[in-house]
Write a protein that holds these residues in place. Structure first.
Motif, short mmCIF file in Angstrom:
data_model
loop_
_atom_site.label_atom_id
_atom_site.label_comp_id
_atom_site.label_asym_id
_atom_site.label_seq_id
_atom_site.Cartn_x
_atom_site.Cartn_y
_atom_site.Cartn_z
N LEU A 1 0.80 -1.22 0.00
CA LEU A 1 0.00 0.00 0.00
C LEU A 1 0.83 1.27 0.00
CD1 LEU A 1 -2.78 -1.06 2.54
CD2 LEU A 1 -2.85 -1.13 0.04
N ASN A 2 2.14 1.15 0.27
CA ASN A 2 3.04 2.31 0.28
C ASN A 2 2.69 3.35 1.34
OD1 ASN A 2 4.57 1.26 -1.86
ND2 ASN A 2 3.18 2.13 -3.37
N TYR A 3 2.35 2.86 2.54
CA TYR A 3 2.23 3.73 3.70
C TYR A 3 3.61 3.84 4.36
CZ TYR A 3 -2.92 3.59 3.88
OH TYR A 3 -4.25 3.74 3.63
N LEU A 4 4.01 5.07 4.67
CA LEU A 4 5.24 5.29 5.42
C LEU A 4 4.88 5.40 6.90
CD1 LEU A 4 8.33 5.84 4.70
CD2 LEU A 4 7.81 8.21 5.32
N VAL A 5 5.38 4.46 7.71
CA VAL A 5 5.11 4.46 9.15
C VAL A 5 6.26 5.18 9.86
CG1 VAL A 5 4.73 3.03 11.19
CG2 VAL A 5 3.86 2.28 8.98
N VAL A 6 5.91 6.14 10.71
CA VAL A 6 6.90 6.92 11.44
C VAL A 6 6.60 6.80 12.93
CG1 VAL A 6 7.91 9.20 11.75
CG2 VAL A 6 7.07 8.52 9.50
N HIS A 7 7.58 6.29 13.67
CA HIS A 7 7.40 6.06 15.11
C HIS A 7 8.54 6.70 15.89
CE1 HIS A 7 7.93 3.26 18.74
NE2 HIS A 7 6.92 4.05 19.02
N ASP A 8 8.20 7.70 16.67
CA ASP A 8 9.17 8.32 17.58
C ASP A 8 9.00 7.64 18.94
OD1 ASP A 8 10.69 9.84 19.27
OD2 ASP A 8 9.91 11.78 18.57
N VAL B 1 1.50 9.14 5.13
CA VAL B 1 2.41 8.95 6.25
C VAL B 1 1.57 8.66 7.50
CG1 VAL B 1 4.16 10.00 7.73
CG2 VAL B 1 4.15 10.47 5.26
N ILE B 2 1.94 7.59 8.21
CA ILE B 2 1.28 7.23 9.46
C ILE B 2 2.21 7.57 10.62
CG2 ILE B 2 0.19 5.40 10.79
CD1 ILE B 2 0.02 3.76 8.19
N ALA B 3 1.75 8.42 11.52
CA ALA B 3 2.47 8.67 12.77
C ALA B 3 1.79 7.84 13.86
CB ALA B 3 2.43 10.15 13.13
N THR B 4 2.58 7.13 14.66
CA THR B 4 1.99 6.22 15.64
C THR B 4 2.78 6.24 16.94
OG1 THR B 4 1.16 3.95 15.97
CG2 THR B 4 3.28 4.20 14.82
N ALA B 5 2.08 5.91 18.04
CA ALA B 5 2.71 5.85 19.36
C ALA B 5 1.95 4.86 20.22
CB ALA B 5 2.72 7.22 20.03
N HIS C 1 -1.93 4.40 19.21
CA HIS C 1 -2.63 5.52 18.58
C HIS C 1 -1.95 5.84 17.26
CE1 HIS C 1 -5.01 6.97 22.17
NE2 HIS C 1 -4.22 6.06 22.69
N SER C 2 -2.70 6.47 16.36
CA SER C 2 -2.13 6.83 15.07
C SER C 2 -2.88 8.01 14.47
CB SER C 2 -2.17 5.65 14.09
OG SER C 2 -3.52 5.31 13.79
N ARG C 3 -2.21 8.65 13.52
CA ARG C 3 -2.85 9.61 12.63
C ARG C 3 -2.29 9.37 11.23
NH1 ARG C 3 -2.52 15.51 15.21
NH2 ARG C 3 -3.70 16.03 13.31
N VAL C 4 -3.11 9.66 10.22
CA VAL C 4 -2.76 9.32 8.83
C VAL C 4 -2.91 10.57 7.97
CG1 VAL C 4 -3.31 7.88 6.84
CG2 VAL C 4 -3.49 6.92 9.15
N PHE C 5 -1.80 10.94 7.30
CA PHE C 5 -1.76 12.13 6.46
C PHE C 5 -1.49 11.73 5.02
CE2 PHE C 5 -0.13 12.97 10.74
CZ PHE C 5 -1.08 13.88 11.19
N GLY C 6 -2.40 12.09 4.10
CA GLY C 6 -2.27 11.62 2.73
C GLY C 6 -2.52 12.65 1.66
N PRO C 7 -1.83 13.81 1.70
CA PRO C 7 -2.05 14.79 0.63
C PRO C 7 -1.66 14.27 -0.75
CG PRO C 7 -0.12 15.37 1.94
CD PRO C 7 -0.81 14.25 2.66
N TRP C 8 -0.84 13.19 -0.80
CA TRP C 8 -0.41 12.63 -2.08
C TRP C 8 -1.56 11.95 -2.82
CZ3 TRP C 8 2.09 12.29 2.57
CH2 TRP C 8 3.24 13.07 2.68
N VAL C 9 -2.66 11.67 -2.10
CA VAL C 9 -3.86 11.14 -2.76
C VAL C 9 -5.06 12.05 -2.50
CG1 VAL C 9 -3.16 8.73 -2.93
CG2 VAL C 9 -4.22 9.55 -0.81
N GLY C 10 -4.80 13.31 -2.20
CA GLY C 10 -5.87 14.29 -2.06
C GLY C 10 -6.54 14.32 -0.69
N ILE D 1 0.87 12.52 19.70
CA ILE D 1 0.22 12.19 18.43
C ILE D 1 -1.00 13.09 18.22
CG2 ILE D 1 -1.04 10.39 17.17
CD1 ILE D 1 1.95 9.95 17.18
N VAL D 2 -1.82 13.23 19.25
CA VAL D 2 -3.00 14.10 19.15
C VAL D 2 -2.60 15.52 18.79
CG1 VAL D 2 -4.89 15.14 20.47
CG2 VAL D 2 -4.39 12.69 20.71
#
Length: 253
Positions: free
Chosen positions: A129-136, A167-171, A179-188, A144-145
């Motif tokens: 699916l080409n999701y980039l997962v980013v975990h700090d 891009v998925i940010a998760t913690a 928890h996660s949030r998903v940002f996808g401007p590359w698909v509108g 995350i919120v």
């Protein structure tokens, strides 16, 4: 379908066609459907919440009597079953993220989400699916919120070069497993409120870190979404959730 999805201007719009029934009652009698999903700008390979909504409408609004629906999609055949307490259980292909080379483009993408890049941040890319997962590892659910991404034109271009759709940010969570949030401007989609497909990536990501296969998860968008996620085999994950109808209408073509 592209034009209708653009007019709806929602994260995804789903389109279904009965496959194993015909005639005026096809939607009530079929158990196999063709299913496609469109953002306002792109057709996507997998969408969880639009599949949930589709199944809810078939079961509860159209009156389909099946206990299980099967959908032919760009991600193969998907199954949705009536679960307990109003849940709908969706079985999707698992898409475990793999390590990526930390290029300048990847660093820019991470910084656009977290404000900066540092070497302790884990980054993986799901191969299907080409999701980039980013975990700090230093971030918690409150962080995350409170994320306020700044996806500049340069970061957008970097995402295109890396080939991500979101891009998925998760913690790790406290009341929830993660928890996660998903940002996808590359698909509108600036931010997707609830993303079932992202949890086909997050479940295997958290499996090793939490030493478990069943998760209670929260997608911490402004709308907030709660999901139950189970790794049911080496190749599939079950994502369960509830749906409600908020409006009904007709489109004149």
């Amino acid at each position: 379908m592209f034009q209708i999805a653009a007019e709806m201007n929602l994260s995804e719009t789903a389109f279904i066609i009965p496959k194993n029934a015909s005639g005026p009652n096809a939607f009530q009698e079929a158990s196999q459907f063709g299913l496609r999903w469109f953002t306002p700008t792109e057709e996507v390979k997998l969408c969880g919440h639009a599949t949930l909504a589709t199944s809810y409408v078939l079961f509860n609004k159209i009156g389909n009597k099946s206990t299980e629906l099967r959908f032919d999609t760009l991600s193969g055949e998907l199954a949705v079953r009536r679960g307990l307490d109003g849940l709908l259980d969706m079985t999707f292909p698992l898409d475990a993220p793999e390590p990526v080379e930390i290029t300048d483009d990847v660093k820019l993408l991470v910084a656009s989400i977290y404000g900066e890049y540092h070497e302790s941040i884990e980054v993986g890319l799901s191969p299907s699916l080409n999701y980039l997962v980013v975990h700090d590892p230093d971030a918690n659910e409150t962080d995350i919120v409170n994320l306020d991404p700044n996806i500049t034109p340069e970061a957008y271009a970097a995402g295109k070069r890396v080939g991500v759709i979101a891009v998925i940010a998760t913690a790790k969570g406290t009341q929830k497993d993660f928890h996660s949030r998903v940002f996808g401007p590359w698909v509108g989609i600036a931010e997707d409120p609830v993303t079932g497909s992202a949890h086909t990536v997050l479940a295997p990501f958290w499996q090793g870190r939490l030493s478990k296969k069943s998760f209670s998860a929260e997608q911490s968008s402004k709308r907030v979404g709660h999901l139950e996620v189970d790794i049911v085999s080496d190749t599939h994950v079950q994502v369960s959730g509830k749906a409600v109808a908020v409006f009904e209408g007709y489109i004149t073509l």
